[in-house]
Design a protein around this motif. Structure first.
Motif, PDB file in Angstrom:
ATOM      1  N   ASN A 181     -22.562   5.056 -40.012  1.00 25.84           N
ATOM      2  CA  ASN A 181     -22.597   3.913 -39.279  1.00 25.84           C
ATOM      3  C   ASN A 181     -22.134   2.831 -40.222  1.00 25.84           C
ATOM      4  OD1 ASN A 181     -23.587   4.738 -36.875  1.00 25.84           O
ATOM      5  ND2 ASN A 181     -25.653   4.693 -37.362  1.00 25.84           N
ATOM      6  N   ARG A 182     -22.755   2.583 -41.230  1.00 23.34           N
ATOM      7  CA  ARG A 182     -22.098   1.591 -42.340  1.00 23.34           C
ATOM      8  C   ARG A 182     -20.918   1.697 -42.262  1.00 23.34           C
ATOM      9  NH1 ARG A 182     -26.604  -0.471 -46.172  1.00 23.34           N
ATOM     10  NH2 ARG A 182     -28.485  -0.135 -45.104  1.00 23.34           N
ATOM     11  N   LEU A 183     -20.199   2.732 -42.743  1.00 22.80           N
ATOM     12  CA  LEU A 183     -18.702   3.046 -43.205  1.00 22.80           C
ATOM     13  C   LEU A 183     -18.055   2.719 -41.850  1.00 22.80           C
ATOM     14  CD1 LEU A 183     -18.881   6.160 -45.474  1.00 22.80           C
ATOM     15  CD2 LEU A 183     -18.215   3.911 -46.158  1.00 22.80           C
ATOM     16  N   TYR A 184     -18.511   2.967 -40.569  1.00 25.50           N
ATOM     17  CA  TYR A 184     -17.794   2.528 -39.448  1.00 25.50           C
ATOM     18  C   TYR A 184     -17.718   1.155 -39.326  1.00 25.50           C
ATOM     19  CZ  TYR A 184     -16.704   1.931 -34.407  1.00 25.50           C
ATOM     20  OH  TYR A 184     -16.151   1.556 -33.194  1.00 25.50           O
ATOM     21  N   ILE A 186     -17.769  -0.989 -41.744  1.00 29.74           N
ATOM     22  CA  ILE A 186     -16.882  -1.634 -43.004  1.00 29.74           C
ATOM     23  C   ILE A 186     -15.405  -1.340 -42.549  1.00 29.74           C
ATOM     24  CG2 ILE A 186     -16.133  -1.236 -45.304  1.00 29.74           C
ATOM     25  CD1 ILE A 186     -19.314  -0.816 -45.952  1.00 29.74           C
ATOM     26  N   THR A 187     -15.210  -0.104 -41.988  1.00 26.56           N
ATOM     27  CA  THR A 187     -13.699   0.019 -41.823  1.00 26.56           C
ATOM     28  C   THR A 187     -13.130   0.356 -40.592  1.00 26.56           C
ATOM     29  OG1 THR A 187     -14.172   2.626 -41.708  1.00 26.56           O
ATOM     30  CG2 THR A 187     -14.056   1.911 -43.952  1.00 26.56           C
ATOM     31  N   GLY A 188     -13.792   0.427 -39.280  1.00 27.24           N
ATOM     32  CA  GLY A 188     -13.580   0.271 -38.141  1.00 27.24           C
ATOM     33  C   GLY A 188     -13.022   1.791 -37.759  1.00 27.24           C
ATOM     34  N   GLU A 189     -13.094   2.926 -38.869  1.00 29.55           N
ATOM     35  CA  GLU A 189     -12.588   4.189 -38.531  1.00 29.55           C
ATOM     36  C   GLU A 189     -13.335   4.997 -37.586  1.00 29.55           C
ATOM     37  OE1 GLU A 189     -10.978   5.874 -41.973  1.00 29.55           O
ATOM     38  OE2 GLU A 189     -10.239   4.024 -42.845  1.00 29.55           O
ATOM     39  N   ARG A 190     -12.764   5.474 -36.553  1.00 26.73           N
ATOM     40  CA  ARG A 190     -13.417   6.308 -35.602  1.00 26.73           C
ATOM     41  C   ARG A 190     -14.057   7.473 -36.157  1.00 26.73           C
ATOM     42  NH1 ARG A 190     -15.114   6.305 -29.816  1.00 26.73           N
ATOM     43  NH2 ARG A 190     -15.799   8.462 -29.752  1.00 26.73           N
ATOM     44  N   ARG A 191     -13.513   7.985 -37.195  1.00 28.85           N
ATOM     45  CA  ARG A 191     -14.153   9.240 -37.646  1.00 28.85           C
ATOM     46  C   ARG A 191     -15.434   9.052 -38.037  1.00 28.85           C
ATOM     47  NH1 ARG A 191     -12.394   9.913 -43.785  1.00 28.85           N
ATOM     48  NH2 ARG A 191     -11.504   7.861 -44.317  1.00 28.85           N
ATOM     49  N   PHE A 192     -15.928   7.812 -38.795  1.00 32.20           N
ATOM     50  CA  PHE A 192     -17.390   7.633 -39.279  1.00 32.20           C
ATOM     51  C   PHE A 192     -18.413   7.691 -38.001  1.00 32.20           C
ATOM     52  CE2 PHE A 192     -14.773   5.765 -42.742  1.00 32.20           C
ATOM     53  CZ  PHE A 192     -15.298   6.708 -43.751  1.00 32.20           C
ATOM     54  N   LEU A 193     -17.851   7.121 -36.634  1.00 35.32           N
ATOM     55  CA  LEU A 193     -18.734   7.173 -35.801  1.00 35.32           C
ATOM     56  C   LEU A 193     -18.811   8.357 -35.179  1.00 35.32           C
ATOM     57  CD1 LEU A 193     -19.985   5.339 -33.683  1.00 35.32           C
ATOM     58  CD2 LEU A 193     -17.950   5.231 -32.302  1.00 35.32           C
ATOM     59  N   ASP A 194     -17.692   9.396 -35.193  1.00 40.36           N
ATOM     60  CA  ASP A 194     -17.913  10.769 -34.841  1.00 40.36           C
ATOM     61  C   ASP A 194     -18.982  11.415 -35.454  1.00 40.36           C
ATOM     62  OD1 ASP A 194     -15.936  10.207 -32.874  1.00 40.36           O
ATOM     63  OD2 ASP A 194     -14.166  11.119 -34.005  1.00 40.36           O
ATOM     64  N   ILE A 195     -18.959  10.992 -36.987  1.00 38.70           N
ATOM     65  CA  ILE A 195     -19.875  11.933 -37.703  1.00 38.70           C
ATOM     66  C   ILE A 195     -21.490  11.444 -37.250  1.00 38.70           C
ATOM     67  CG2 ILE A 195     -20.871  11.881 -40.031  1.00 38.70           C
ATOM     68  CD1 ILE A 195     -18.027  11.741 -41.003  1.00 38.70           C
TER      69      ILE A 195
END
Length: 197
Positions: A181-184, A186-195
């Motif tokens: 969630n934190r990395l999502y 920071i980056t807005g990258e969907r892959r982190f939300l998927d994780i």
């Protein structure tokens, strides 16, 4: 928090005294610190520390610094304590490909590199990145999360939150969820939300 919410100055003074004592007495030169204060009181210099408590400790040291700053109190040593711990684990991850599970405190040597418990270093890495903007923290957080997901989460084997057994452990899964969630954020990258999902 009691001081912020209720204006209780004694709570603030107690918190500062406790955090100052921990920072002044628990740290060792390599960036690690005692996670159980009894070891300091008992003079045990052969302490073994776990990455779960180191991760929480580093995160909370930096959070305490932020909170103190918001109150007009400058405690740079608290921030430094968290950042130095993160620096230790940046180096460890680059050498070993994991944050490890347990460490000899003073020697800074890994005793056990198994399990998912090392993922608790992900949260302070994201905090360190937000505080400093240093890309090494973001890079290591991203790479380490990918490793823990590939090795552990994808195999439904998030384990080793308990230091005496390698069992499936819901507490350790939290570290992956929170870091993703934190990395999502920071980056807005969907892959982190998927994780996280």
């Amino acid at each position: 928090q009691d001081h912020i919410t209720n204006g209780n100055r004694k709570s603030l003074d107690d918190a500062i005294r406790i955090l100052d004592l921990w920072e002044q007495n628990a740290r060792v030169p390599n960036g690690l610190f005692y996670v159980i204060y009894d070891c300091i009181l008992e003079g045990r210099h052969d302490a073994v520390v776990d990455t779960c408590n180191l991760g929480w400790g580093a995160l909370q040291a930096m959070t305490a610094w932020e909170t103190a700053q918001s109150l007009g109190i400058d405690k740079p040593a608290w921030r430094d304590m968290g950042l130095k711990c993160c620096d230790f684990f940046v180096d460890a991850f680059e050498r070993m490909g994991t944050f490890g599970k347990t460490w000899r405190l003073r020697e800074g040597t890994c005793i056990d590199d198994s399990g998912t418990v090392g993922a608790f270093m992900l949260m302070p890495m994201t905090k360190a990145y937000r505080l400093t903007g240093d890309p090494k923290y973001l890079r290591v957080a991203t790479d380490a999360l990918a490793m823990y997901v590939r090795r552990d989460l994808d195999n439904m084997a998030c384990n080793a939150g308990a230091l005496d057994t390698n069992c499936v452990d819901c507490e350790t899964s939290y570290a992956l969820l929170e870091a993703a969630n934190r990395l999502y954020e920071i980056t807005g990258e969907r892959r982190f939300l998927d994780i996280a999902v």
